[in-house]
Motif scaffolding. Structure first.
Motif, PDB file in Angstrom:
ATOM      1  N   THR A 198       7.856   3.127   0.336  1.00 50.36           N
ATOM      2  CA  THR A 198       7.613   1.771   0.853  1.00 50.36           C
ATOM      3  C   THR A 198       8.911   0.982   0.935  1.00 50.36           C
ATOM      4  O   THR A 198       8.908  -0.201   1.260  1.00 50.36           O
ATOM      5  CB  THR A 198       6.615   1.025  -0.046  1.00 50.36           C
ATOM      6  OG1 THR A 198       7.096   1.025  -1.392  1.00 50.36           O
ATOM      7  CG2 THR A 198       5.233   1.665   0.009  1.00 50.36           C
ATOM      8  N   LEU A 199      10.027   1.638   0.615  1.00 48.87           N
ATOM      9  CA  LEU A 199      11.363   1.053   0.710  1.00 48.87           C
ATOM     10  C   LEU A 199      11.544  -0.115  -0.264  1.00 48.87           C
ATOM     11  O   LEU A 199      12.362  -1.008  -0.033  1.00 48.87           O
ATOM     12  CB  LEU A 199      11.663   0.590   2.149  1.00 48.87           C
ATOM     13  CG  LEU A 199      11.335   1.591   3.266  1.00 48.87           C
ATOM     14  CD1 LEU A 199      11.671   1.001   4.627  1.00 48.87           C
ATOM     15  CD2 LEU A 199      12.072   2.908   3.049  1.00 48.87           C
ATOM     16  N   THR A 283       8.193   3.982   9.906  1.00 44.25           N
ATOM     17  CA  THR A 283       7.325   4.973   9.278  1.00 44.25           C
ATOM     18  C   THR A 283       6.294   4.299   8.379  1.00 44.25           C
ATOM     19  O   THR A 283       5.116   4.660   8.380  1.00 44.25           O
ATOM     20  CB  THR A 283       8.159   5.980   8.453  1.00 44.25           C
ATOM     21  OG1 THR A 283       9.012   6.708   9.330  1.00 44.25           O
ATOM     22  CG2 THR A 283       7.267   6.955   7.710  1.00 44.25           C
ATOM     23  N   VAL A 284       6.726   3.306   7.608  1.00 44.42           N
ATOM     24  CA  VAL A 284       5.797   2.579   6.737  1.00 44.42           C
ATOM     25  C   VAL A 284       4.725   1.903   7.580  1.00 44.42           C
ATOM     26  O   VAL A 284       3.532   1.927   7.245  1.00 44.42           O
ATOM     27  CB  VAL A 284       6.551   1.545   5.869  1.00 44.42           C
ATOM     28  CG1 VAL A 284       5.597   0.899   4.869  1.00 44.42           C
ATOM     29  CG2 VAL A 284       7.705   2.200   5.120  1.00 44.42           C
ATOM     30  N   CYS A 293      -4.685   0.194   6.491  1.00 47.34           N
ATOM     31  CA  CYS A 293      -4.318  -0.521   5.269  1.00 47.34           C
ATOM     32  C   CYS A 293      -3.499  -1.759   5.638  1.00 47.34           C
ATOM     33  O   CYS A 293      -2.796  -1.767   6.650  1.00 47.34           O
ATOM     34  CB  CYS A 293      -3.478   0.360   4.347  1.00 47.34           C
ATOM     35  SG  CYS A 293      -4.305   1.873   3.783  1.00 47.34           S
ATOM     36  N   PHE A 294      -3.571  -2.786   4.804  1.00 48.56           N
ATOM     37  CA  PHE A 294      -2.680  -3.927   4.970  1.00 48.56           C
ATOM     38  C   PHE A 294      -1.251  -3.465   4.721  1.00 48.56           C
ATOM     39  O   PHE A 294      -0.965  -2.780   3.740  1.00 48.56           O
ATOM     40  CB  PHE A 294      -3.036  -5.060   4.002  1.00 48.56           C
ATOM     41  CG  PHE A 294      -4.301  -5.779   4.364  1.00 48.56           C
ATOM     42  CD1 PHE A 294      -4.388  -6.506   5.548  1.00 48.56           C
ATOM     43  CD2 PHE A 294      -5.417  -5.726   3.529  1.00 48.56           C
ATOM     44  CE1 PHE A 294      -5.562  -7.175   5.890  1.00 48.56           C
ATOM     45  CE2 PHE A 294      -6.587  -6.385   3.861  1.00 48.56           C
ATOM     46  CZ  PHE A 294      -6.659  -7.108   5.049  1.00 48.56           C
ATOM     47  N   ARG A 295      -0.344  -3.871   5.613  1.00 47.11           N
ATOM     48  CA  ARG A 295       1.068  -3.461   5.465  1.00 47.11           C
ATOM     49  C   ARG A 295       1.723  -4.172   4.291  1.00 47.11           C
ATOM     50  O   ARG A 295       2.530  -3.592   3.574  1.00 47.11           O
ATOM     51  CB  ARG A 295       1.805  -3.754   6.788  1.00 47.11           C
ATOM     52  CG  ARG A 295       3.316  -3.646   6.729  1.00 47.11           C
ATOM     53  CD  ARG A 295       3.782  -2.227   6.449  1.00 47.11           C
ATOM     54  NE  ARG A 295       5.226  -2.129   6.403  1.00 47.11           N
ATOM     55  CZ  ARG A 295       5.953  -2.395   5.333  1.00 47.11           C
ATOM     56  NH1 ARG A 295       5.381  -2.792   4.215  1.00 47.11           N
ATOM     57  NH2 ARG A 295       7.261  -2.248   5.370  1.00 47.11           N
ATOM     58  N   LYS A 296       1.428  -5.434   4.083  1.00 48.08           N
ATOM     59  CA  LYS A 296       2.016  -6.202   2.993  1.00 48.08           C
ATOM     60  C   LYS A 296       0.929  -6.999   2.287  1.00 48.08           C
ATOM     61  O   LYS A 296      -0.072  -7.376   2.919  1.00 48.08           O
ATOM     62  CB  LYS A 296       3.109  -7.140   3.525  1.00 48.08           C
ATOM     63  CG  LYS A 296       4.339  -6.400   4.029  1.00 48.08           C
ATOM     64  CD  LYS A 296       5.415  -7.368   4.477  1.00 48.08           C
ATOM     65  CE  LYS A 296       6.673  -6.609   4.945  1.00 48.08           C
ATOM     66  NZ  LYS A 296       7.726  -7.521   5.386  1.00 48.08           N
ATOM     67  N   CYS A 304      -4.423   0.987  -1.307  1.00 45.02           N
ATOM     68  CA  CYS A 304      -5.236   1.518  -0.206  1.00 45.02           C
ATOM     69  C   CYS A 304      -4.967   3.013   0.000  1.00 45.02           C
ATOM     70  O   CYS A 304      -5.896   3.828   0.084  1.00 45.02           O
ATOM     71  CB  CYS A 304      -4.938   0.737   1.061  1.00 45.02           C
ATOM     72  SG  CYS A 304      -5.763   1.352   2.554  1.00 45.02           S
ATOM     73  N   LEU A 305      -3.693   3.391   0.037  1.00 45.59           N
ATOM     74  CA  LEU A 305      -3.332   4.792   0.294  1.00 45.59           C
ATOM     75  C   LEU A 305      -3.758   5.714  -0.842  1.00 45.59           C
ATOM     76  O   LEU A 305      -4.056   6.898  -0.615  1.00 45.59           O
ATOM     77  CB  LEU A 305      -1.823   4.905   0.515  1.00 45.59           C
ATOM     78  CG  LEU A 305      -1.274   4.287   1.806  1.00 45.59           C
ATOM     79  CD1 LEU A 305       0.247   4.364   1.827  1.00 45.59           C
ATOM     80  CD2 LEU A 305      -1.869   4.962   3.043  1.00 45.59           C
TER      81      LEU A 305
END
Length: 621
Positions: A198-199, A283-284, A293-296, A304-305
């Protein structure tokens, strides 16, 4: 004078038979592991009298499932058990898709297909392929005898482009039996399971590499119980396993956990060996979108993942990116990065573990990718187009509006590699292209790595030119191909001795003899940090900048390289002159330089594109 009566002779014979029977019936030594429990192993036997001891499927970290998915391995609190645990059943491999040649994302290359077929032909029955997210296990193979001095441990990291592979695919029986080393093979997380990031601090990435560190820590703490020396550990890998070895030389996490390193047919200095954060942001986004899934914030993304079914995560998630290690500087304010900078920069700044290194490549690593199934070469037009595509991959930049002097760069390479005198012979042109490709991808990076490390520790370089004499090993390989990727492992692991009884005579005696020598040199390095220290009368000099040398392994003899056998000028071209040409040719739109070690080598996927182009050109012609 002592007279032995017939009854005494009978008694001695019977006593000897009883002793032999007792010894053969004894169970392998039970091993007590620190903070885990006691395990029982099994004998692996050949020809009734030859055997080694194997302890397989040993957990070295907690299962990376549920909340441990996309997290560093937990190995301070190891899995433990009461009573005796059977270490006689191989654990499932880490999650991966079965390789298929028609797989567009990660196709099974011909050299992998042929070598897998060769390995499977030596099994009494095909190994059932099982995969699990709970896969952090290792195997330990030990000589079946008693020794006062501790054995060296050779810790094997398998290849497979960081997306596939198994610690159970190679059989170390002959290596352990004859050379008296302990062999440890390690499973580590692959593809999205091992390298999603997720960096930021939530999931920094590089979990597959951290798994390898956890395994090395386990070896450090337990190998003495198997008769090994915890202060004589040699990390050992091929392909992506060799890249892993190179990254362990750089990472502070691995420092002190090994004393020497062997890297075969893979180099940490190749470009695109590691990802960089600014190119992975997309990629994220892709992963978040693919699983709705919500990104942030990223902790919600991970939550979620972690609830996604493991098979769905593999099937949908693996094709979304090229999964591999990432430079993780700045991701976390809690832990230090695994890879703090581009590998070439770290080596240049001398930020690495100065341990003895043995490394090299075969002389036609990717030759089979140019095999059309018939003995035909390439035309001058094909040569020029493929060479230009290779170079174009080095000078492609993110900003498409910027100007590059591509012709200046292309002309420099063409000048160095054009056949003199000119030729239309397609066989010669094919050889010329493979020389160009191998020099650039494998030779130059190996040469550059040696220049960095040899200032501080012994480095032994080799080039494997020896094609097996046995027809069974060359099945499917055209005569014009020398030694493709994987096929040096035939000798490293003693495959000529591992054939099934009905196939034993299919192996040429010369391959058996050569395999003995190769195994002896590789294990000499593990024992003594010198491949010719014991049992072989062969000259293998260390690499020195003033006196660079490759050990050439071919059918005629094993000798140190000369300018006639190794093109040192080409290596200097790629590592010194070519980067300057690139610098001038892309000066107008220069951005932060991506890593390339020799600033000249490209990822294998580029070559696959070139092969596709080659096939199109063939059809059109």
């Amino acid at each position: 004078m002592t007279i032995i009566k017939m009854n005494d002779v009978k008694y001695l014979v019977v006593l000897s038979m009883i002793i032999i029977s007792v010894l053969s019936a004894r169970e392998p030594k039970q091993i007590t592991l620190a903070n885990q429990g006691t395990i029982a192993g099994m004998y692996i036997t050949r020809f009734r009298t030859k055997r080694i001891v194997a302890y397989v499927g040993i957990p070295y970290a907690q299962p990376p499932i549920d909340f441990r998915r996309f997290a560093p391995p937990e190995y301070t609190d190891l899995p433990s058990w009461e009573g005796l645990r059977n270490a006689t059943i191989y654990a499932p491999d880490c999650m991966q898709n079965d390789p298929k040649r028609e797989d567009i994302q990660h196709p099974l290359n011909k050299h992998d297909e042929l070598f897998t077929k060769l390995l499977e032909a030596q099994m009494e029955e095909p190994r059932k392929k099982e995969y699990s997210e709970d896969c952090l296990y290792l195997n330990v193979y030990v000589p079946d005898d008693f020794k006062v001095e501790g054995y060296p441990a050779m810790v094997w990291f398998h290849g497979g482009d960081f997306v596939r592979g198994s610690p159970n695919s190679v059989n170390p029986f002959q290596l352990v039996l004859k050379q008296k080393v302990i062999f440890v093979s390690v499973a580590y997380r692959l593809n999205i399971f091992g390298f999603f990031s997720t960096l930021d601090n939530e999931a920094p990435g590089n979990f597959g590499l951290l798994d390898q560190v956890a395994a090395l820590s386990w070896v450090k703490n337990n190998i003495e119980s198997f008769g090994g020396d915890p202060d004589n550990v040699c990390i050992f890998g091929h392909d992506a396993g060799a890249v892993s070895v190179g990254l362990h030389l750089l990472s502070p996490y691995s420092s002190g956990l090994f004393q020497k390193a062997i890297a075969m047919s893979g180099n940490v200095l190749s470009p695109e060996t590691v990802n960089i954060a600014r190119k992975e942001i997309i990629t994220v986004d892709k992963v978040a979108s693919a699983f709705s899934c919500f990104r942030k914030p990223t902790f919600q993304l991970l939550d979620c993942l972690r609830r996604v079914n493991f098979q769905a995560l593999l099937d949908i998630g693996e094709p979304l990116a090229t999964w591999k290690p990432i430079v993780d500087t700045g991701f976390s304010n809690i832990t230090q990065p695994f890879i703090s900078d581009q590998p070439s920069k770290m080596f240049n700044d001398e930020v690495f573990s100065p341990v003895p290194v043995l490394t090299g490549y075969t002389n036609m690593e990717d030759g089979l990718l140019l095999d059309k199934g018939e003995d035909s070469g390439i035309s001058q037009r094909e040569f020029d187009i493929m060479r230009e595509e290779v170079i174009l991959s080095d000078i492609t930049v993110d900003n498409s509006s910027c100007f590059t002097n591509q012709h200046h760069i292309q002309d420099a390479v063409e000048f160095f590699y054009k056949p003199i005198p000119p030729t239309t012979n397609e066989t010669i042109l094919r050889k010329q292209f493979l020389d160009f490709y191998t020099d650039k991808v494998y030779g130059a990076t190996t040469y550059q790595l040696a220049k960095f490390i040899s200032k501080h520790a012994p480095v032994y370089l080799y080039r494997f030119d020896l094609k097996p004499f046995s027809d069974v090993a060359n099945e499917g390989i055209p005569d014009w191909i020398a030694v493709p990727h994987n096929f040096d492992l035939i000798f490293t692991f003693g495959l000529p001795y591992l054939a099934l009884p009905e196939d034993f005579n299919k192996w040429d005696y010369r391959d058996k003899s050569i395999s003995e020598i190769i195994m002896k040199m590789w294990t000499n390095f593990a024992w003594y940090s010198n491949p010719t220290n014991s049992g072989v009368i062969i000259q293998w000099d260390t690499f020195e900048v003033e006196r660079p040398g490759f050990f050439i392994i071919d059918r005629q003899n094993f000798t140190m390289s000369t300018p006639a056998t190794v093109n040192y000028k080409a290596f200097e071209f790629w590592t010194d002159f070519y980067p300057k040409v690139l610098e001038i040719g892309t000066k107008c739109c220069k951005e932060v330089q991506d890593d390339s070690g020799a600033d000249s080598v490209f990822a294998q996927k580029i070559f696959k594109n070139i092969v596709a182009l080659y096939l199109v050109l063939t059809i059109l012609s």
